[in-house]
Design a protein around this motif. Structure first.
Motif, PDB file in Angstrom:
ATOM      1  N   VAL A 374       0.849  -1.192   0.000  1.00 31.11           N
ATOM      2  CA  VAL A 374       0.000   0.000   0.000  1.00 31.11           C
ATOM      3  C   VAL A 374       0.883   1.240   0.000  1.00 31.11           C
ATOM      4  O   VAL A 374       0.690   2.174  -0.788  1.00 31.11           O
ATOM      5  CB  VAL A 374      -0.940   0.000   1.221  1.00 31.11           C
ATOM      6  CG1 VAL A 374      -1.639   1.322   1.356  1.00 31.11           C
ATOM      7  CG2 VAL A 374      -1.959  -1.106   1.099  1.00 31.11           C
ATOM      8  N   ILE A 375       1.887   1.223   0.881  1.00 31.10           N
ATOM      9  CA  ILE A 375       2.740   2.401   1.014  1.00 31.10           C
ATOM     10  C   ILE A 375       3.550   2.624  -0.260  1.00 31.10           C
ATOM     11  O   ILE A 375       3.682   3.749  -0.740  1.00 31.10           O
ATOM     12  CB  ILE A 375       3.660   2.248   2.236  1.00 31.10           C
ATOM     13  CG1 ILE A 375       2.827   2.054   3.510  1.00 31.10           C
ATOM     14  CG2 ILE A 375       4.578   3.439   2.377  1.00 31.10           C
ATOM     15  CD1 ILE A 375       1.894   3.165   3.826  1.00 31.10           C
ATOM     16  N   SER A 376       4.077   1.524  -0.828  1.00 37.00           N
ATOM     17  CA  SER A 376       4.916   1.726  -2.009  1.00 37.00           C
ATOM     18  C   SER A 376       4.090   2.169  -3.203  1.00 37.00           C
ATOM     19  O   SER A 376       4.543   2.966  -4.017  1.00 37.00           O
ATOM     20  CB  SER A 376       5.699   0.455  -2.329  1.00 37.00           C
ATOM     21  OG  SER A 376       4.834  -0.555  -2.762  1.00 37.00           O
ATOM     22  N   ILE A 377       2.840   1.689  -3.295  1.00 36.86           N
ATOM     23  CA  ILE A 377       1.997   2.132  -4.410  1.00 36.86           C
ATOM     24  C   ILE A 377       1.630   3.604  -4.239  1.00 36.86           C
ATOM     25  O   ILE A 377       1.705   4.392  -5.182  1.00 36.86           O
ATOM     26  CB  ILE A 377       0.726   1.262  -4.504  1.00 36.86           C
ATOM     27  CG1 ILE A 377       1.091  -0.135  -4.993  1.00 36.86           C
ATOM     28  CG2 ILE A 377      -0.282   1.876  -5.446  1.00 36.86           C
ATOM     29  CD1 ILE A 377      -0.034  -1.113  -4.918  1.00 36.86           C
ATOM     30  N   LEU A 378       1.280   3.984  -3.011  1.00 33.99           N
ATOM     31  CA  LEU A 378       0.951   5.387  -2.777  1.00 33.99           C
ATOM     32  C   LEU A 378       2.152   6.268  -3.063  1.00 33.99           C
ATOM     33  O   LEU A 378       2.022   7.352  -3.630  1.00 33.99           O
ATOM     34  CB  LEU A 378       0.488   5.597  -1.331  1.00 33.99           C
ATOM     35  CG  LEU A 378      -0.870   5.025  -0.974  1.00 33.99           C
ATOM     36  CD1 LEU A 378      -1.157   5.271   0.480  1.00 33.99           C
ATOM     37  CD2 LEU A 378      -1.946   5.639  -1.818  1.00 33.99           C
TER      38      LEU A 378
END
Lengths: 390, 179
Positions: A374-378
């Motif tokens: 989630v964090i890397s996509i955001l």
């Protein structure tokens, strides 16, 4: 045969029922995780509510509005020259780029065109703000994936660009340098040679980041194949900028539209990537930073002489009409729809900012990914909260 | 610390404690808008490097922080969260309000959704004016706060008189105390 199929079906249903019973017994019905509004990985105050099934996201919803400052309403009570001071603060990393489309829209309504020198300097500052914006992204990307060194490098080299912007405009962060009909002032002495040196430093920075981050195995395995956005979906959600080009769509407003900036005088490559994953989005931004330094170099070589201000009345009254101008800002397409009723200020301004559309894909792209992704996509989608909420 | 509670701490011990407190400020970074980037430049960049002043900008949670820097536009939607996280910080705690928006609303003084100053919800020790302030201004704010901490009567502060019944006026960086 039918008996066999029935038995299979029955056993499937029985297994499902057993699973459901087990879930009830172990209470694994899922969990709602709230990321933000104050979280270092959200580039500001974005709140994302994700519903989890174990480690997997089954539903995600961005909750914007924590940075809503009411821009569109505020522009109605400001005069045209005052609006540039406001719109600087929409995308606060690339401030100068926010002024340009608004000023161009006002100039379109007034039927004024800035002199060539002003257009070239505008384009140079536009690209400098793109470098200032995206270089911080490249540093911040490392932090969000757990590497802390790149952000120090990004801040180090970003300062050089900010110094250039400050020496030319007087504002380190928010230049407020654009005027209807041109620019506030001409460039200071020695600015051009200094800029060329800084561009060399920035290219070194890009090489460093490429070696340090993009060649890193952990970095690649965290980003490759994660958060894939196909070209069709990207178009449907209205993505723009690097997020769209990373999905393989060759679309860049700098090249594709005729606008009163000097982009048609320079030779530059629009990078695209076929993959559409997080890595592609980050890689496109790295290449664009490098391309922007080359654009600045070319523009500095051919900068025309002359005045930087066209003849405009002292008190600016924009004639009645409507105009839409959009440019390729660091984050994507940014446009202003300006409605004037012949007063000192605009009657209504609709702001189309890139990040708002870029995060609208978050519920789609986060479905089915794991929590660390989630964090890397955001991070790879790269939004700025002021640009979302306005 | 019964001595501190009763306000009968010997002066040398107060001086020693205050010296220690002023040079190990754990800062909780409340980055909201443009100022957050300048705060990042002050706290995370090699050029400004706040750690040389004895400020540690990386606490894991507000419960471990001594100082919070509110940097950026406080909106009405964000204000309850700020209040709640401020209340989670342990005493003695300090607040730096960075930038015009956090000080008074700034360029959004007539906006319908912006809180006109964070001092409406939490007490502020240092105001750093500017839109956004340069990182040097924030560093000066930190230095001014350290000077204030050094001259503090710890007993009064620990009894809670420092926050609710403020004995000292807030400081404005680059100006005098405000009325």
């Amino acid at each position: 045969m039918t008996d066999l199929v029935d038995r299979q079906k029955l056993s499937y249903i029985a297994a499902q029922a057993a699973d459901a019973r087990l879930n009830v017994e172990l209470e694994t019905e899922g969990m709602t995780l709230n990321i933000g509004p104050q979280h270092p990985a959200t580039h500001g105050t974005l709140r994302i509510i994700v519903r989890l099934d174990g480690e997997q996201v089954i539903w995600a919803e961005p909750g914007a509005g924590y940075m809503h400052r009411g821009y569109e309403k505020l522009t109605e009570v400001r005069t045209f020259p005052q609006v540039t001071a406001l719109v600087n603060r929409i995308d606060w990393l690339g401030s100068f780029a926010n002024e340009v489309p608004f000023i161009l829209a006002a100039e379109k309504l007034m039927e004024v065109e800035a002199p060539p020198r002003a257009q070239w300097i505008r384009t140079i500052l536009f690209e400098l703000s793109r470098i200032a914006n995206v270089s911080l992204f490249l540093g911040d990307l490392g932090v969000q994936l757990g590497a802390i060194t790149p952000v120090f490098m990004a801040f180090r080299d970003r300062e050089y660009v900010l110094n250039l912007i400050e020496s030319a405009t007087g504002g380190r962060f928010h230049p407020n340098f654009d005027r209807i009909g041109g620019l506030k002032e001409d460039l200071p002495a020695g600015w051009i040679t200094e800029t060329k040196q800084v561009m060399k430093k920035l290219r070194n920075f890009c090489d460093e980041i490429e070696n340090l981050l993009f060649g890193n195995e952990i970095f690649q395995s965290r980003l490759r194949g994660i958060g894939v956005i196909p070209a069709e979906v990207a178009k449907q959600y209205g993505l723009s900028g690097a997020n769209l080009r990373a999905s393989g769509v060759d679309w860049d407003l700098r090249r594709d539209q005729k606008i009163a900036l000097a982009y048609d005088k320079v030779d530059f490559k629009v990078w695209t990537h076929p993959d559409g994953d997080s890595f592609a989005r980050c890689w496109i931004r790295l290449q664009e930073t490098r391309e922007a330094t080359k654009i600045v170099d070319q523009l500095l070589d051919g900068i025309p002489s002359g005045s930087v201000m066209a003849k405009v009345p002292r008190i600016i009254k924009v004639p009645e009409g409507e105009a839409w101008v959009s440019t390729e800002n660091p984050l994507g397409e940014m446009g202003y729809y300006v409605v004037s009723k012949g007063d000192l200020g605009p009657f209504r301004v609709k702001i189309r900012s890139a990040s708002f559309n870029n995060i609208s894909i978050v519920p789609w792209v986060l479905r089915g990914v794991y929590v660390p992704d989630v964090i890397s996509i955001l991070a790879s989608l790269y939004f700025i909260l002021g640009d979302i909420d306005r | 610390m019964g001595l501190v509670d009763r306000g009968r701490l010997p002066t040398p011990l107060t001086t020693l404690f205050n010296l220690g407190r002023s040079y190990s400020l754990w800062v909780y970074q409340w980055g909201l808008a443009c100022c957050a980037i300048e705060m990042g430049a002050a706290f995370g960049s090699p050029r400004y490097d706040v750690m040389r002043l004895g400020v540690i900008p990386l606490p894991a949670s507000p419960r471990q922080a001594d100082l919070v820097v509110i940097s950026g536009t406080v909106t009405d939607k964000m204000a309850p969260s700020i209040k709640r996280l401020y209340e989670q910080m342990p005493e003695p705690k300090y607040v730096i309000s960075m930038g015009s928006c956090a000080n008074c609303g700034g360029p959004y003084w007539d906006s319908y959704s912006v809180t006109k100053g964070v001092d409406q919800i939490i007490p502020v020790d240092i105001y750093v004016p500017g839109c956004p302030p340069r990182p040097e201004a924030l560093l000066e704010g930190v230095v001014l706060l350290q000077q204030r901490i050094k001259n503090e009567d710890m007993g009064a502060r620990w009894r809670g008189e420092g926050t609710h019944n403020r004995a000292t006026q807030p400081i404005v960086v680059g100006g005098g105390p405000i009325e």
